[in-house]
Design an enzyme around this catalytic site. Structure first.
Site, PDB file in Angstrom:
ATOM      1  N   VAL A 170       0.859  -1.199   0.000  1.00  0.00           N
ATOM      2  CA  VAL A 170       0.000   0.000   0.000  1.00  0.00           C
ATOM      3  C   VAL A 170       0.887   1.238   0.000  1.00  0.00           C
ATOM      4  O   VAL A 170       1.759   1.380   0.860  1.00  0.00           O
ATOM      5  CB  VAL A 170      -0.897   0.049   1.263  1.00  0.00           C
ATOM      6  CG1 VAL A 170      -1.902   1.205   1.155  1.00  0.00           C
ATOM      7  CG2 VAL A 170      -1.628  -1.257   1.492  1.00  0.00           C
ATOM      8  N   GLY A 211       4.765   4.079 -16.071  1.00  0.00           N
ATOM      9  CA  GLY A 211       4.995   2.892 -15.233  1.00  0.00           C
ATOM     10  C   GLY A 211       4.127   2.828 -13.994  1.00  0.00           C
ATOM     11  O   GLY A 211       4.412   2.058 -13.084  1.00  0.00           O
ATOM     12  N   ASP A 225      -7.469  -2.395  -7.654  1.00  0.00           N
ATOM     13  CA  ASP A 225      -6.200  -2.142  -6.969  1.00  0.00           C
ATOM     14  C   ASP A 225      -6.452  -1.327  -5.690  1.00  0.00           C
ATOM     15  O   ASP A 225      -5.924  -1.648  -4.620  1.00  0.00           O
ATOM     16  CB  ASP A 225      -5.247  -1.400  -7.922  1.00  0.00           C
ATOM     17  CG  ASP A 225      -3.920  -1.084  -7.275  1.00  0.00           C
ATOM     18  OD1 ASP A 225      -3.107  -2.001  -7.122  1.00  0.00           O
ATOM     19  OD2 ASP A 225      -3.720   0.086  -6.891  1.00  0.00           O
ATOM     20  N   LYS A 246      -5.933  -2.562  -1.620  1.00  0.00           N
ATOM     21  CA  LYS A 246      -5.170  -1.801  -0.621  1.00  0.00           C
ATOM     22  C   LYS A 246      -6.061  -1.416   0.557  1.00  0.00           C
ATOM     23  O   LYS A 246      -5.608  -1.391   1.706  1.00  0.00           O
ATOM     24  CB  LYS A 246      -4.564  -0.562  -1.278  1.00  0.00           C
ATOM     25  CG  LYS A 246      -3.493  -0.913  -2.311  1.00  0.00           C
ATOM     26  CD  LYS A 246      -3.186   0.286  -3.192  1.00  0.00           C
ATOM     27  CE  LYS A 246      -2.087  -0.018  -4.191  1.00  0.00           C
ATOM     28  NZ  LYS A 246      -1.991   1.007  -5.238  1.00  0.00           N
TER      29      LYS A 246
HETATM   30  N1  HSE Z   1      -0.922   0.428 -10.191  1.00  0.00           N
HETATM   31  C1  HSE Z   1      -0.704   0.888  -8.866  1.00  0.00           C
HETATM   32  C2  HSE Z   1      -1.108   2.350  -8.786  1.00  0.00           C
HETATM   33  C3  HSE Z   1       0.743   0.699  -8.501  1.00  0.00           C
HETATM   34  O1  HSE Z   1      -1.344   2.961  -9.831  1.00  0.00           O
HETATM   35  O2  HSE Z   1      -1.213   2.885  -7.693  1.00  0.00           O
HETATM   36  C4  HSE Z   1       1.034   0.665  -7.040  1.00  0.00           C
HETATM   37  O3  HSE Z   1       0.341  -0.319  -6.363  1.00  0.00           O
END
Ligand code: HSE
Length: 338
Positions: free
Chosen positions: A150, A204, A218, A222
């Site tokens: 996280v 990235g 995502d 978290k």
């Molecule tokens: N893809 C995730 C984000 C990366 O954009 O926060 C970190 O967990």
């Protein structure tokens, strides 16, 4: 301390570079002298019980795109490698998979079954099985550390574990995904959703499968991790109401009223949810770009908000290193909490 590293993407490579660059500091400050004995990417593995050279591994991987051809290549893969190697710690840095947690989940269970501590930056296994994993590690006496899951390098997990001791967290509200926050920030500037997503991928920030970012999974993963830790809940991803940012619009009018839209992950006694919400632009959660922000609303000491970079290879690698130092200190009987 002998390490096995599973996953050699941006995070795994950044971690190996840090092991090289920070070796003197780690030895001098913390008495930590880690030896990388095994490493694996999606196609091949290396194992040498006397130790691999992290610099050679990372240079080779960066040049050739794979580990194949290096002298210590072995046939063992995945959980078999984790089981077979003589090591104290598994570093799990394979991509997060929110359907079945694999391959990370099998790696973590193989480590548990063969007496290895685990440091994971992979969110999938925790999002799907955190209560069971925490229980199994507790019973085994092994450590399961997950700062990197996280907030990238921003110490949300450590803040909860170390700084809120004795407090009760009643509500969590946060921006936990850098990709969607970057996209929303660019949309405020008039850039289209598609264009902003392409930029986020180029920079990235996005997951291997960016729909996990865009559709809110995502953030939800978290949130599960933070909620279980801070609110002592026992939830998994299945219990989160999730909607993402597809189809969201940010009108000029909304902006002119001093408001914007953010993908907010929240947990309170009514449950866990991730959804786009209109927020005041002055709200501490209205961060820009790929930043993350989390507010913990506590019983006695009010609202605490942490803001920081939530994604990136180096950022996440620092969290792994932080966990490694904590593990070393706890095994030496030194508490890192203050
Ligand atoms: N893809 C995730 C984000 C990366 O954009 O926060 C970190 O967990």
């Amino acid at each position: 301390m002998r390490l096995v590293l599973m996953g050699l993407g941006v995070v795994g490579k950044a971690f190996l570079r840090m092991l090289v660059e920070k070796a003197p500091e780690l030895r001098y400050k913390y008495g930590l002298n880690p030896t990388l004995v095994a490493v694996s990417d999606s196609r091949s593995s290396l194992y040498n019980e006397r130790g691999l050279d992290p610099r050679t591994v990372v240079d080779w991987k960066s040049r050739k795109g794979s580990l194949s051809g290096l002298i210590d290549e072995v046939d063992l893969r995945g959980a078999d490698l984790v089981r077979e190697v003589e090591a104290e710690v598994l570093i799990e840095a394979t991509p997060s998979n929110f359907r079945d947690g694999e391959p990370g989940l099998s790696h973590i269970k193989a480590a548990l079954n063969t007496g290895k501590h685990v440091i994971t930056a992979n969110k999938g296994p925790l999002a799907l099985e955190m209560p069971a994993l925490i229980e199994m590690f507790r019973e085994s006496g092994l450590r399961l550390l997950f700062s990197g899951t996280v907030g990238g390098g921003t110490p949300f997990v450590r803040f909860v574990r170390s700084c809120l001791i004795g407090e009760r967290v009643l509500v969590i509200r946060g921006v936990l995904n850098g990709t969607t926050n970057y996209i929303l920030t660019r949309m405020e500037m008039g850039i289209s959703f598609e264009e902003a997503l392409t930029e986020a991928q180029r920079l990235g920030y996005a997951e291997a499968d960016p729909s996990n970012d865009i559709d809110g999974w995502d953030s939800a993963a978290k949130l599960v991790i933070l909620s279980n830790l801070a609110m002592e809940s026992d939830v998994t991803l299945r219990e989160v109401e999730v909607s993402g940012i597809r189809g969201v619009e940010i009108s000029r009018e909304l902006l002119s009223w001093g408001k914007t839209v953010r993908l907010i992950a929240s947990a309170d006694k009514s449950g866990l949810r991730v959804r786009p919400e209109v927020v005041e632009r002055t709200d501490p959660l209205a961060v820009s770009g790929a930043m993350n922000a989390v507010s913990f609303f506590t019983e006695h000491s009010g609202r605490h908000t942490l803001v920081g970079k939530g994604a990136g290879g180096e950022e996440t690698a620092t969290a792994i290193l932080r966990d490694l130092v904590e593990l070393k200190m706890s095994l030496s009987g030194v508490s890192s909490c203050s």
